[in-house]
Design an enzyme around this catalytic site. Structure first.
Site, PDB file in Angstrom:
ATOM      1  CG  ASP A  25      -2.060   0.828   0.994  1.00 35.60           C
ATOM      2  OD1 ASP A  25      -2.192   1.619   0.484  1.00 35.60           O
ATOM      3  OD2 ASP A  25      -3.233   0.381   1.827  1.00 35.60           O
ATOM      4  CG  HIS A 218      -6.437  -1.334   4.984  1.00 39.15           C
ATOM      5  ND1 HIS A 218      -5.324  -2.031   4.767  1.00 39.15           N
ATOM      6  CD2 HIS A 218      -6.589  -0.211   4.107  1.00 39.15           C
ATOM      7  CE1 HIS A 218      -4.652  -1.226   3.892  1.00 39.15           C
ATOM      8  NE2 HIS A 218      -5.431  -0.369   3.550  1.00 39.15           N
ATOM      9  CG  HIS A 220      -5.714   4.801   4.114  1.00 36.55           C
ATOM     10  ND1 HIS A 220      -4.371   4.786   3.128  1.00 36.55           N
ATOM     11  CD2 HIS A 220      -6.274   3.437   3.557  1.00 36.55           C
ATOM     12  CE1 HIS A 220      -4.251   3.526   2.563  1.00 36.55           C
ATOM     13  NE2 HIS A 220      -5.096   2.618   2.667  1.00 36.55           N
ATOM     14  CB  CYS A 251      -5.904   3.670  -3.230  1.00 31.60           C
ATOM     15  SG  CYS A 251      -6.468   2.914  -4.645  1.00 31.60           S
ATOM     16  CG  ASN A 260      -2.089   2.182   4.874  1.00 31.26           C
ATOM     17  OD1 ASN A 260      -1.442   2.258   3.954  1.00 31.26           O
ATOM     18  ND2 ASN A 260      -2.998   1.470   4.984  1.00 31.26           N
TER      19      ASN A 260
HETATM   20  P1  HMG Z   1      -8.631  -4.309 -17.524  1.00 28.69           P
HETATM   21  O1  HMG Z   1      -7.901  -3.496 -18.112  1.00 28.69           O
HETATM   22  O2  HMG Z   1     -10.058  -4.106 -17.249  1.00 28.69           O
HETATM   23  O3  HMG Z   1      -8.089  -5.911 -17.535  1.00 28.69           O
HETATM   24  O4  HMG Z   1      -8.005  -4.171 -15.781  1.00 28.69           O
HETATM   25  P2  HMG Z   1      -8.303  -6.597 -18.678  1.00 28.69           P
HETATM   26  O5  HMG Z   1      -8.703  -8.152 -17.906  1.00 28.69           O
HETATM   27  O6  HMG Z   1      -9.252  -6.169 -19.678  1.00 28.69           O
HETATM   28  O7  HMG Z   1      -6.819  -6.899 -19.125  1.00 28.69           O
HETATM   29  C1  HMG Z   1      -6.253  -5.917 -19.920  1.00 28.69           C
HETATM   30  C2  HMG Z   1      -4.587  -6.027 -20.002  1.00 28.69           C
HETATM   31  O8  HMG Z   1      -4.049  -6.122 -18.796  1.00 28.69           O
HETATM   32  C3  HMG Z   1      -4.321  -7.503 -20.735  1.00 28.69           C
HETATM   33  O9  HMG Z   1      -3.177  -7.360 -21.326  1.00 28.69           O
HETATM   34  C4  HMG Z   1      -4.193  -8.216 -19.496  1.00 28.69           C
HETATM   35  O10 HMG Z   1      -3.343  -9.250 -20.001  1.00 28.69           O
HETATM   36  C5  HMG Z   1      -3.271  -7.098 -18.511  1.00 28.69           C
HETATM   37  P3  HMG Z   1      -3.097  -7.443 -23.101  1.00 28.69           P
HETATM   38  O11 HMG Z   1      -3.641  -8.752 -23.388  1.00 28.69           O
HETATM   39  O12 HMG Z   1      -3.973  -6.410 -23.419  1.00 28.69           O
HETATM   40  O13 HMG Z   1      -1.617  -7.168 -23.215  1.00 28.69           O
HETATM   41  N1  HMG Z   1      -3.618  -7.766 -17.320  1.00 28.69           N
HETATM   42  C6  HMG Z   1      -2.825  -8.034 -16.213  1.00 28.69           C
HETATM   43  N2  HMG Z   1      -1.367  -8.014 -16.365  1.00 28.69           N
HETATM   44  C7  HMG Z   1      -0.773  -8.477 -15.202  1.00 28.69           C
HETATM   45  N3  HMG Z   1      -1.249  -8.970 -13.992  1.00 28.69           N
HETATM   46  C8  HMG Z   1      -2.513  -8.908 -14.048  1.00 28.69           C
HETATM   47  C9  HMG Z   1      -3.418  -8.587 -15.098  1.00 28.69           C
HETATM   48  N4  HMG Z   1      -4.666  -8.473 -15.267  1.00 28.69           N
HETATM   49  C10 HMG Z   1      -5.105  -8.006 -16.696  1.00 28.69           C
HETATM   50  N5  HMG Z   1      -2.991  -9.384 -12.814  1.00 28.69           N
HETATM   51  C11 HMG Z   1      -7.587  -5.066 -13.641  1.00 28.69           C
HETATM   52  C12 HMG Z   1      -8.612  -5.094 -14.793  1.00 28.69           C
HETATM   53  C13 HMG Z   1      -8.192  -5.646 -12.477  1.00 28.69           C
HETATM   54  C14 HMG Z   1      -6.334  -5.844 -14.146  1.00 28.69           C
HETATM   55  C15 HMG Z   1      -6.956  -3.707 -13.477  1.00 28.69           C
HETATM   56  O14 HMG Z   1      -8.210  -2.804 -12.969  1.00 28.69           O
HETATM   57  C16 HMG Z   1      -6.124  -3.666 -12.166  1.00 28.69           C
HETATM   58  O15 HMG Z   1      -5.033  -4.074 -12.122  1.00 28.69           O
HETATM   59  N6  HMG Z   1      -6.502  -2.907 -11.050  1.00 28.69           N
HETATM   60  C17 HMG Z   1      -5.544  -3.059  -9.822  1.00 28.69           C
HETATM   61  C18 HMG Z   1      -5.655  -1.750  -9.041  1.00 28.69           C
HETATM   62  C19 HMG Z   1      -4.781  -1.587  -7.986  1.00 28.69           C
HETATM   63  O16 HMG Z   1      -4.043  -2.429  -7.635  1.00 28.69           O
HETATM   64  N7  HMG Z   1      -5.290  -0.660  -6.933  1.00 28.69           N
HETATM   65  C20 HMG Z   1      -4.611  -0.557  -5.897  1.00 28.69           C
HETATM   66  C21 HMG Z   1      -4.898  -1.683  -4.788  1.00 28.69           C
HETATM   67  S1  HMG Z   1      -6.588  -1.666  -3.922  1.00 28.69           S
HETATM   68  C22 HMG Z   1      -6.086  -0.775  -2.624  1.00 28.69           C
HETATM   69  O17 HMG Z   1      -5.114   0.105  -2.518  1.00 28.69           O
HETATM   70  C23 HMG Z   1      -7.161  -0.635  -1.481  1.00 28.69           C
HETATM   71  C24 HMG Z   1      -6.640  -1.391  -0.263  1.00 28.69           C
HETATM   72  O18 HMG Z   1      -5.245  -1.023   0.328  1.00 28.69           O
HETATM   73  C25 HMG Z   1      -7.786  -1.381   0.812  1.00 28.69           C
HETATM   74  C26 HMG Z   1      -8.347   0.216   0.981  1.00 28.69           C
HETATM   75  O19 HMG Z   1      -7.406   1.163   1.311  1.00 28.69           O
HETATM   76  O20 HMG Z   1      -9.491   0.397   1.120  1.00 28.69           O
HETATM   77  C27 HMG Z   1      -6.474  -2.812  -0.621  1.00 28.69           C
HETATM   78 MG    MG Z   2      -5.231   0.795   1.656  1.00 31.09          MG
END
Ligand code: HMG
Ligand code: MG
Length: 312
Positions: A25, A218, A220, A251, A260
């Site tokens: 994070d 969790h 922030h 985020c 956090n």
């Molecule tokens: P999308 O664009 O809808 O994905 O994203 P897709 O399924 O259409 O795929 C598009 C391209 O991405 C493809 O590549 C996939 O292969 C690739 P292409 O074939 O076009 O070359 N791809 C990946 N590559 C590597 N690893 C993967 C992956 N998945 C697809 N896993 C997706 C959808 C979910 C992937 C995207 O929205 C994403 O990665 N989101 C993550 C965002 C994120 O990490 N945010 C921060 C974490 S959450 C947070 O911080 C909150 C938390 O702390 C709690 C709180 O504080 O509340 C946990």
């Molecule tokens: Mg968080």
């Protein structure tokens, strides 16, 4: 190094597990990409300071979070230090799970949202579609014998939708847990929660079959409420607390999400209550000062500032 005077408080747990999220994070939100060797050293330092659970990185799309695009390389650099049931990584989908399994990961976290707007901003999907994306991930993770955590974001307010009804949070949390997850982490992504709200949400979850023994919190610290909210959760029976060394975090897809709860602030408060954590606070503060040097700005944690500055 100075520590707080110890005075116990009735109704608090005897031991708390700190779930460290700094490498994930914390570093996902940095403008600059931290070199992978520095990330590995960060994780090693956290483990040797006594942190049992360290969330190391995310296997997400590198286009969405370029800061953590080196997750496979990081885990291969870490070797055994990066593996085990207390070294979870974030995985949103099958592609992420495949990549994590290839690195020998034994614990994963899926991450959903209590609100539609954030589900779309963070996952490019509605709440229903994101749960449909997680279902096969959790099913396969279970077959592989992995430990699985379910995060739910925006449990205490959403920057686009405002207040988030407690029933809505409970409904999403229950659906995520029903997939077969071991632990639920309640995300106050933008730090707007307050203590009464924490009690009400925990009560509502308990009534719906998710007791405090399966919950982590969790918070922030955007509005300075993270420690108060954490203490409220502990008084309610929760014993797993997410925190980030140095107070890093946020985020990239949530407006107004800042760091956090700082792990140092948590350890200070728990030490004062005489609650066992097994953490060397001095080593943690040194780590934050060292990391601040790499990030080019001081840690926002007041405990770090006080202790590193030699306050008495
Ligand atoms: P999308 O664009 O809808 O994905 O994203 P897709 O399924 O259409 O795929 C598009 C391209 O991405 C493809 O590549 C996939 O292969 C690739 P292409 O074939 O076009 O070359 N791809 C990946 N590559 C590597 N690893 C993967 C992956 N998945 C697809 N896993 C997706 C959808 C979910 C992937 C995207 O929205 C994403 O990665 N989101 C993550 C965002 C994120 O990490 N945010 C921060 C974490 S959450 C947070 O911080 C909150 C938390 O702390 C709690 C709180 O504080 O509340 C946990
Ligand atoms: Mg968080």
């Amino acid at each position: 190094m100075r520590g707080p005077q110890r005075e116990a408080q009735s109704g608090m747990p005897g031991r708390v597990t700190i779930y460290e999220v700094g490498p994930r994070d914390g570093l996902q939100n940095e403008k600059t990409v931290v070199p992978v060797e520095v990330k590995a050293e960060f994780v090693r330092r956290l483990v040797s300071a006594g942190l049992d659970t360290v969330e190391t990185t995310s296997f997400v799309s590198p286009e969405w979070v370029p800061q953590l695009a080196d997750s496979a390389e990081l885990l291969s650099l870490l070797g055994d230090v990066g593996r085990g049931r207390n070294r979870p990584v974030l995985v949103p989908n099958d592609r992420g799970l495949d990549a994590a399994l290839a690195q020998g990961v034994q614990a994963v976290a899926i991450f959903g949202s209590a609100t539609e707007t954030f589900a779309r901003k963070n996952l490019n999907r509605s709440v229903d579609e994101s749960i449909a994306m997680f279902a096969p991930v959790v099913a396969r993770a279970r077959v592989e014998g992995l430990w699985v955590r379910a995060y739910v974001s925006m449990c205490f307010g959403d920057p686009w939708e405002g207040d988030v009804p407690i029933d809505q949070v409970v409904a999403v949390a229950s659906r995520m847990m029903d997939l077969g997850c071991d632990q639920l982490s309640l995300g106050d992504t933008i730090g707007t929660g307050t203590t009464g709200h924490v009690h009400r949400l925990l009560d509502a979850l308990d009534t719906n079959g998710v007791g405090p023994d399966r919950i982590g919190v969790h918070f922030h610290d955007t509005y300075g409420q993270a420690l108060a909210n954490t203490l409220a959760a502990l008084a309610h029976g929760v014993t797993v607390v997410d925190a980030s060394t140095g107070g890093l975090g946020g985020c990239p897809y949530a407006k107004s999400a800042t760091g956090n709860l700082a792990t140092e602030a948590l350890v200070w408060a728990l030490d004062g209550l005489g609650i066992e954590t097994g953490i060397d606070l001095e080593a943690l503060v040194e780590t934050s000062v060292w990391m601040a040097g790499h990030l080019g700005r001081p840690s926002p944690s007041r405990v770090v500032k006080a202790l590193a500055g030699g306050d008495v």
